[in-house]
Write an enzyme that holds these catalytic residues in place. Structure first.
Site, PDB file in Angstrom:
ATOM      1  N   ASP A 207       7.046  12.429  10.829  1.00  0.00           N
ATOM      2  CA  ASP A 207       7.128  13.780  10.468  1.00  0.00           C
ATOM      3  C   ASP A 207       8.233  14.788  10.594  1.00  0.00           C
ATOM      4  O   ASP A 207       9.216  13.645  10.584  1.00  0.00           O
ATOM      5  CB  ASP A 207       6.318  15.220  11.656  1.00  0.00           C
ATOM      6  CG  ASP A 207       5.607  16.374  10.592  1.00  0.00           C
ATOM      7  OD1 ASP A 207       5.710  17.047   9.994  1.00  0.00           O
ATOM      8  OD2 ASP A 207       4.670  16.698  11.551  1.00  0.00           O
TER       9      ASP A 207
HETATM   10  C1  NOJ Z   1       6.126  19.959   9.338  1.00  0.00           C
HETATM   11  C2  NOJ Z   1       4.256  19.957   9.198  1.00  0.00           C
HETATM   12  O1  NOJ Z   1       4.024  19.434  10.925  1.00  0.00           O
HETATM   13  C3  NOJ Z   1       3.966  18.800   8.658  1.00  0.00           C
HETATM   14  O2  NOJ Z   1       2.625  18.547   8.419  1.00  0.00           O
HETATM   15  C4  NOJ Z   1       4.378  19.238   7.167  1.00  0.00           C
HETATM   16  O3  NOJ Z   1       3.967  17.723   5.976  1.00  0.00           O
HETATM   17  C5  NOJ Z   1       5.547  18.629   7.349  1.00  0.00           C
HETATM   18  N1  NOJ Z   1       7.043  19.650   7.936  1.00  0.00           N
HETATM   19  C6  NOJ Z   1       6.459  18.750   5.662  1.00  0.00           C
HETATM   20  O4  NOJ Z   1       6.643  20.106   5.301  1.00  0.00           O
END
Ligand code: NOJ
Length: 679
Positions: free
Chosen positions: A239
């Site tokens: 993530d």
């Molecule tokens: C953090 C989020 O938890 C995730 O779901 C997302 O895809 C990424 N940021 C990118 O935006």
């Protein structure tokens, strides 16, 4: 290179032509602004540069679960995933996936960061709206349908967040502490289904920790479970900012650091030189990235460059229609005393449309939840506009009030034939809701409107369960979730009976903040000092807990009324070797055409130690009045298995299983038995 060769062979050939630094360059993202020279405006949320001399395309990554997000314009804002799950319509969800993948590709995106399959453990979770509810089977099937659709395009889908990422409070540091059985039976099945049934190309490891180890460097999760048990062959990406280290990350099974190369890039090159990470590990990481790229067509069918499409409108009429259908089919009719709905308005009648979500300028809340999944929609249709237009057709008029002043709202309601009050919560990524109350005095608003007009319908625009202290005072309640850009069209059609609300709850609605599976501070949000959330409720998540503890919910899992009525009969249970077929007849006993979602639950022998019932099959059926259909649901050995933590494998307890067919988890209409011989 030939397209005739298998993805594995093409990957091997390409790897043999790559230097160590070519491979390392694949293993982390770079800032897309700098790489593409774009200062602002629509852009990818993640970017891994390609390698033109080796014909490797760049990876262009964007969210997400409710449509193409991250400031992209001209994309469709679909209903929130919780509404998608509430449709229980896998054909519709598959179409959603196809549309999402197609819009992404048309926007130059070849990796979609969706779906989110984290299980709804606590209703306050700020990202409750973004996933598919509390049941592992429903979440898994919905994810499979979405992924299958997305990957019919030359686009990689990303199932996230792996694993046990079920709250936003303290999200970077909280450790979800749970036993192996709970992990396997509740939190992993949607990922397992995504890998086995949909062959998902990417898995995103989560923020936070599992049993004290960061998810993105947890070798049991990333290697033993994901690679060995589930057989995943694609890419594990972090993530955004969930990578914790260079050596442990790479050696534990993380392939791609996003969004930048703080730990991989140069530090990883150093770690290889120092012998801390083997070159064979780097090969395996690069292979995990290249394989799904070959398999899903990223080499052969590259999307257009951002510069050519950043302002292009890719939301087709069919996509907009799909957003409407999902909103309609995901809306759940929770209460409908004396057939208050659909409205039967005559010329001269009037409707009071009340509340911010009906569409009063700036005070209108989201048509989607907040955070990375939010889709900018140029033209959301507001309920106020759509209801005004539809009422006019019936010769009725509309009065409205934004609800900020409850006295003015009650006054408007008092003059009308019927009042429709829209209320909301504001879920967003990054924080949990403090409790399950509607914010901003909206309970009082509903109460005052209901006092002024007993003919009051409440429309909930919430991302999850809320408490309804006014429930006894209103004849009708609809849960419309965050309905996407066709919001008003969907709700007007449902209110006036042009469409039916055919959703069923993918999540239990509790009767209070405390009558919930995770009711202590240790369970949620956890003790901040220790950074631990104790999953002491174990496998008793959602309706499993309510059933096991005989606690009555406000509205049970699987529940939803209809504008017509259905009867179930003629249950048959047949066995063909290890597989079991459950079939029964569903009849539309009412006067209107309509949809129903019969649900098949299995009640294991007590010795298995399972909750009283677990969803193992369902089907959404559409029937004309007085028509019947035989519904057939296939059950397989996993439908009858529990996770044996000692042996680390699935096991079937011998004995008598009850097969329960219901209109919800608390409305079982047919019962049958099946004896299983065990392993
Ligand atoms: C953090 C989020 O938890 C995730 O779901 C997302 O895809 C990424 N940021 C990118 O935006």
């Amino acid at each position: 290179m030939s397209r005739v060769l298998s993805p594995a062979v093409r990957t091997t050939q390409l790897l043999s032509a790559m230097s160590l630094s070519d491979k390392l360059a694949l293993l982390s993202g770079v800032d897309p602004h700098a790489a593409l020279g774009v200062a602002d405006g629509p852009l990818y949320v993640g970017y891994v540069p390609g390698n033109p001399s080796l014909c490797i395309p760049a990876l262009t990554l964007n969210d997400g679960p409710a449509g193409v997000a991250d400031l992209q314009v001209g994309t469709t804002a679909f209903p929130a995933p919780i509404a998608q799950a509430a449709t229980w319509n896998m054909r519709l969800e598959h179409k959603f996936g196809q549309a999402l993948g197609m819009e992404a590709w048309n926007k130059g995106i070849n990796v979609v960061l969706a779906p989110d399959v984290n299980i709804a453990r606590v209703p306050e979770n700020g990202r409750n709206f973004e996933a598919f509810g509390e049941d592992p089977f429903l979440s898994g099937q919905t994810a499979v349908a979405a992924i299958d659709g997305i990957q019919q395009n030359a686009v990689i889908a990303t199932v996230k967040h792996y694993a046990v990422n079920s709250q936003e409070t303290n999200r970077y540091y909280v450790s979800s502490n749970l036993d192996d059985r709970t992990l396997h039976e509740i939190y992993l099945p949607p990922f397992a289904a995504a890998v086995a049934q949909a062959k998902v190309g990417a898995v995103m490891c989560a923020y936070g920790f599992v049993n004290g180890v960061a998810s993105c460097q947890e070798p049991n999760l990333l290697k033993t479970v994901l690679r060995t048990e589930l057989g995943f062959r694609g890419v594990v990406m972090s993530d955004w900012g969930s990578t914790w280290s260079t050596v442990d990350g790479a050696n534990s099974g993380l392939d791609l650091e996003m969004p930048g190369g703080r730990f991989f890039a140069a530090p990883l090159a150093d770690a290889v030189s120092a012998g801390m990470v083997k070159t064979s590990t780097i090969d395996a990481m690069a292979r995990s990235i290249l394989m799904p790229m070959f398999r899903l067509g990223l080499f052969d069918d590259p999307p257009p460059p951002l510069s050519a499409v950043s302002l292009t409108d890719v939301s087709t009429p069919a996509d907009k229609q799909l957003a409407l259908e999902i909103a309609e089919q995901g809306t759940v009719l929770l209460k409908n005393d004396s057939s208050a709905l659909p409205l039967r308005l005559r010329a001269g009648d009037s409707v009071a449309v009340i509340g911010a979500p009906a569409g009063f300028g700036d005070i209108r809340p989201y048509i989607g939840g907040g955070g990375s999944s939010f889709v900018i929609s140029a033209t959301p249709v507001t309920p106020l506009d759509a209801i005004t237009a539809r009422a006019a057709k019936a010769g009725a008029t509309v009065v409205s009030a934004n609800g900020i002043d409850p006295v003015a709202a009650a006054q408007a309601a008092g003059t009308a034939t019927v009042a429709v009050v829209f209320v909301y919560d504001q879920e967003r990524e990054g924080e949990d809701r403090p409790n399950l109350d509607l914010p901003a005095g909206q309970d009082q608003l509903v109460e005052q409107v209901a006092q002024a007009n007993p003919n009051t319908i409440v429309v909930l625009d919430t991302g999850g369960p809320v408490l309804m202290p006014w429930l006894d005072q209103v004849p009708g309640v609809l849960e419309a979730w965050y309905p996407g850009q066709r919001d008003g069209d969907a709700i007007a059609a449902i209110l006036f009976g042009d469409a039916e609300p055919s959703g069923r709850l993918p999540q239990t609605f509790p009767s209070s903040d405390t009558a919930v599976p995770a009711s202590t501070m240790d369970q949620w949000p956890g003790t901040r000092l220790a950074q631990d959330a104790a999953f002491s409720e174990g496998i008793d998540v959602g309706y499993r807990w309510y059933d096991a503890n005989k606690v009555a919910p406000l509205f049970p899992f699987g529940f939803g009324l209809s504008y017509t009525s259905f009867a179930y009969s003629h249950l048959r249970i047949a066995r063909a070797r290890a597989n079991v077929t459950v079939s029964f007849i569903v009849t539309n006993t009412g006067a209107r055409a309509g949809s129903d979602v019969p649900q098949v639950y299995v009640d294991d022998p007590r010795a298995a130690g399972e909750p009283p019932k677990q969803l193992q099959g369902f089907e959404k059926v559409f029937l004309r009045p007085r028509w019947s259909k035989r519904v057939t649901v296939a059950l397989t050995p996993p439908s009858f298995s529990y996770w044996d933590s000692t042996a680390r494998r699935w096991r079937m307890a011998p004995g008598l299983y009850r097969i329960l067919v219901g209109a919800s988890s608390r409305d079982i209409r047919l019962r049958g038995f099946l004896r299983q011989p065990g392993p």
